[in-house]
Design an enzyme around this catalytic site. Structure first.
Site, PDB file in Angstrom:
ATOM      1  N   ASP A 116       0.273  -3.164  -3.249  1.00 10.26           N
ATOM      2  CA  ASP A 116       1.717  -3.043  -3.117  1.00 10.26           C
ATOM      3  C   ASP A 116       2.139  -1.937  -2.175  1.00 10.26           C
ATOM      4  OD1 ASP A 116       2.392  -5.002  -4.982  1.00 10.26           O
ATOM      5  OD2 ASP A 116       1.854  -3.635  -6.602  1.00 10.26           O
ATOM      6  N   ARG A 121      -1.026   5.796  -1.496  1.00 11.12           N
ATOM      7  CA  ARG A 121      -1.842   5.640  -2.708  1.00 11.12           C
ATOM      8  C   ARG A 121      -3.289   6.033  -2.398  1.00 11.12           C
ATOM      9  NH1 ARG A 121      -0.482  -0.005  -5.535  1.00 11.12           N
ATOM     10  NH2 ARG A 121      -1.314   1.023  -7.375  1.00 11.12           N
ATOM     11  N   PRO A 122      -3.554   7.330  -2.309  1.00  8.37           N
ATOM     12  CA  PRO A 122      -4.908   7.768  -1.959  1.00  8.37           C
ATOM     13  C   PRO A 122      -5.920   7.429  -3.060  1.00  8.37           C
ATOM     14  CG  PRO A 122      -3.474   9.656  -2.433  1.00  8.37           C
ATOM     15  CD  PRO A 122      -2.621   8.432  -2.535  1.00  8.37           C
ATOM     16  N   ASP A 124      -8.793   9.513  -3.311  1.00  3.83           N
ATOM     17  CA  ASP A 124      -9.701  10.663  -3.236  1.00  3.83           C
ATOM     18  C   ASP A 124     -10.338  11.000  -4.592  1.00  3.83           C
ATOM     19  OD1 ASP A 124      -6.786  11.323  -3.513  1.00  3.83           O
ATOM     20  OD2 ASP A 124      -7.601  13.256  -4.120  1.00  3.83           O
TER      21      ASP A 124
HETATM   22  N1  EPU Z   1      -3.493   9.477  -6.873  1.00  2.00           N
HETATM   23  C1  EPU Z   1      -4.048  10.301  -5.941  1.00  2.00           C
HETATM   24  N2  EPU Z   1      -5.392  10.198  -5.685  1.00  2.00           N
HETATM   25  C2  EPU Z   1      -6.169   9.282  -6.299  1.00  2.00           C
HETATM   26  C3  EPU Z   1      -5.589   8.433  -7.261  1.00  2.00           C
HETATM   27  C4  EPU Z   1      -4.251   8.548  -7.521  1.00  2.00           C
HETATM   28  O1  EPU Z   1      -3.369  11.137  -5.334  1.00  2.00           O
HETATM   29  O2  EPU Z   1      -7.374   9.228  -6.019  1.00  2.00           O
HETATM   30  C5  EPU Z   1      -2.055   9.594  -7.207  1.00  2.00           C
HETATM   31  C6  EPU Z   1      -1.278   8.352  -6.816  1.00  2.00           C
HETATM   32  O3  EPU Z   1      -0.851   8.413  -5.476  1.00  2.00           O
HETATM   33  C7  EPU Z   1      -0.143   8.376  -7.807  1.00  2.00           C
HETATM   34  C8  EPU Z   1      -0.782   8.960  -9.059  1.00  2.00           C
HETATM   35  O4  EPU Z   1      -1.939   9.653  -8.612  1.00  2.00           O
HETATM   36  O5  EPU Z   1       0.870   9.246  -7.382  1.00  2.00           O
HETATM   37  C9  EPU Z   1      -1.188   7.953 -10.110  1.00  2.00           C
HETATM   38  O6  EPU Z   1      -1.917   6.903  -9.511  1.00  2.00           O
HETATM   39  P1  EPU Z   1      -2.950   6.013 -10.312  1.00  2.00           P
HETATM   40  O7  EPU Z   1      -4.298   6.211  -9.730  1.00  2.00           O
HETATM   41  O8  EPU Z   1      -2.784   6.242 -11.768  1.00  2.00           O
HETATM   42  O9  EPU Z   1      -2.465   4.549  -9.949  1.00  2.00           O
HETATM   43  P2  EPU Z   1      -3.363   3.295  -9.697  1.00  2.00           P
HETATM   44  O10 EPU Z   1      -4.527   3.319 -10.595  1.00  2.00           O
HETATM   45  O11 EPU Z   1      -3.614   3.087  -8.254  1.00  2.00           O
HETATM   46  C10 EPU Z   1      -2.275   1.860 -11.560  1.00  2.00           C
HETATM   47  C11 EPU Z   1      -1.593   0.536 -11.644  1.00  2.00           C
HETATM   48  C12 EPU Z   1      -0.220   0.631 -11.019  1.00  2.00           C
HETATM   49  C13 EPU Z   1       0.575   1.710 -11.713  1.00  2.00           C
HETATM   50  C14 EPU Z   1      -0.184   3.048 -11.674  1.00  2.00           C
HETATM   51  C15 EPU Z   1       0.487   4.154 -12.450  1.00  2.00           C
HETATM   52  C16 EPU Z   1      -3.413  -1.025 -11.504  1.00  2.00           C
HETATM   53  C17 EPU Z   1      -4.147  -2.020 -10.713  1.00  2.00           C
HETATM   54  N3  EPU Z   1      -2.393  -0.444 -10.919  1.00  2.00           N
HETATM   55  O12 EPU Z   1      -2.393   2.151 -10.171  1.00  2.00           O
HETATM   56  O13 EPU Z   1       0.385  -0.634 -11.242  1.00  2.00           O
HETATM   57  O14 EPU Z   1       1.822   1.861 -11.080  1.00  2.00           O
HETATM   58  O15 EPU Z   1      -1.501   2.851 -12.233  1.00  2.00           O
HETATM   59  O16 EPU Z   1       0.628   3.796 -13.774  1.00  2.00           O
HETATM   60  O17 EPU Z   1      -3.735  -0.761 -12.654  1.00  2.00           O
HETATM   61  C18 EPU Z   1       1.932  -2.345 -10.906  1.00  2.00           C
HETATM   62  O18 EPU Z   1       1.400  -2.944 -11.859  1.00  2.00           O
HETATM   63  O19 EPU Z   1       3.041  -2.670 -10.415  1.00  2.00           O
HETATM   64  C19 EPU Z   1       1.249  -1.190 -10.343  1.00  2.00           C
HETATM   65  C20 EPU Z   1       1.499  -0.736  -9.119  1.00  2.00           C
END
Ligand code: EPU
Length: 424
Positions: A116, A121-122, A124
């Protein structure tokens, strides 16, 4: 391109059944390749992300079969193969193949994930985790190449800089077969992480503390699925229908809910004046009276979910007076829906990533575009509220995450159609 056509302005009523959680499903499908025996997942939602992940499985000779809500995955004849591009780009969650392949084969080559458009969305923290387990990670030509040392991965203590859902899940998958103990500190606490841990523990993994901020994993040699796993209900889909019911419902009962997963969301919508009756696993949402405006700040679980920030926006527009404020701390740039809502007559704007909402007596139908899943859900509710016809372009984004949405909306009495149109 998929287009959703809504003839809105009609109160909706009846029952809706929530499907399995998208964000569990998209992790459990890649995690299935950690099993040496066939896996059965129950309660799988009919969403495009599942089809895309099944295509990726077939690239590795993993046969899968999806019937009703049961998905069978047979990884017995899996071949280790690179997943450089193609479907990898169609969903963010394809990054779970990094952890899963690493846990199964000690190596992975996976194209940089797509997904999306909700701002930066890093990954790291995922990479930091793999490296702490002893892996060498290289980013070459838009592909992540990960290799383990000859002696395999070893346990480590990993402190996440933020409680990332994806990093927590990916590190769990990579470490379940590593030698020794892995500790993830500042882990994400989302229910989907507990679901993944339950799934893997039932296959022989030893994961403790999922759902808290400290998860401990004792590496085991081999995982074998023995019993079917039922995916938890989708709390974001549930929250979306609660918002819809609060905006335009004339009495809607939402079934297959774990209420506790929605605590902060329910507290907020009830504070706004939405009246809800809870029974064991259903919520009945009464026709809304006068709604009060509110302020929302998204946060990691158990806070107000970023994924519900957009679907709840039409409820704020339905308030009688005052100024609403929405601050998305997780994805401050998740604001693509605002311009589209304005086209429908919404009194809403963004200043310095802060969304300011004013009561809007009536929305009107027009052509809008769903930039991503939750923006699409927001526009879908707005379209159901609006007078006239709303055409949502790029509605494929809604189908990526919402189980049998046309069928469910029609059961509530909505006049909605999804059609294929040639891309301009
Ligand atoms: N972040 C970093 N570095 C990383 C990982 C995350 O800076 O290595 C930051 C992100 O940029 C963000 C925060 O940490 O600001 C949280 O990100 P997270 O890693 O938790 O998100 P995600 O795992 O990529 C999942 C869901 C998203 C949901 C987020 C937050 C999945 C496939 N995706 O994403 O779902 O918004 O958690 O709860 O599980 C959706 O369903 O619409 C969706 C985007």
């Amino acid at each position: 391109m998929k287009q959703m056509i809504i003839h809105g302005g009609k109160p909706l009523q009846g029952d809706v059944w929530i499907g399995g959680a998208k964000n569990s499903t998209v992790a459990l499908i890649p995690a299935s390749i950690l099993s040496r025996t066939p896996v059965t997942l129950e309660g799988v939602p009919r969403i495009a992300d599942v089809d895309n992940l099944m295509d990726l499985l077939s690239e590795m000779d993993v046969v899968s079969d999806f019937h009703n809500t049961t998905l069978r995955i047979n990884p017995e004849h899996i071949k280790m193969s690179p997943l450089p591009s193609g479907k990898i780009k169609s969903l963010r969650a394809s990054y779970y193949f990094m952890g899963a392949l690493l846990g199964r084969f000690g190596k992975a080559v996976v194209g940089f994930p797509g997904g999306d458009d909700i701002g930066p969305r890093p990954i790291d923290q995922h990479i930091k985790g793999f490296e702490a387990l002893g892996a060498c990670v290289k980013n070459e030509n838009d592909q992540i190449k990960i290799t383990s040392p000859a002696e395999g991965l070893h346990g480590a203590t990993i402190h996440l800089a933020m409680p990332s859902v994806g990093a927590t899940m990916n590190i769990i998958m990579a470490s379940v077969t590593a030698q020794g103990q892995t500790i993830i500190d500042n882990a994400a606490k989302e229910p989907e992480i507990i679901d993944l841990a339950t799934f893997l523990n039932n296959m022989g993994a030893v994961i403790r503390g999922a759902g808290t901020d400290s998860i401990r994993i004792e590496g085991v040699e081999r995982l074998e699925a023995k019993t079917p796993h039922t995916i938890i209900p989708d709390r974001i889909e549930a929250g979306t229908y609660i918002s819809l019911a609060g905006c335009i419902g004339n009495g809607i009962c939402i079934h297959n809910i774990i209420e506790e997963h929605l605590d902060s969301y329910l507290a907020k919508v009830e504070e706004m004046g939405v009246v809800i009756d809870a029974t064991e696993d259903s919520l009945f949402v009464y026709p809304a009276g006068d709604l009060k405006m509110t302020q929302i700040r998204t946060a990691s679980y158990p806070g107000f979910a970023t994924d519900l920030q957009q679907p709840v926006t039409p409820l704020l527009l339905s308030a009688k007076s005052g100024e609403g404020v929405i601050i998305d701390q997780i994805y401050p740039k998740r604001i693509g829906h605002i311009e589209q809502l304005r086209k429908m007559g919404a009194d809403i704007k963004v200043e310095d990533n802060i969304i300011l909402v004013h009561p809007t007596a009536k929305l009107h139908g027009t052509t809008v575009s769903a930039g991503e899943i939750r923006a699409g859900a927001c526009l879908m509710i707005a379209g159901l509220m609006a007078d006239g016809t709303t055409v949502i372009n790029n509605a494929g984004n809604i189908l990526r995450g919402y189980d049998r949405v046309q069928e469910k909306l029609r059961l509530l009495g909505a006049n909605v159609k999804i059609q294929d149109v040639p891309e301009k």
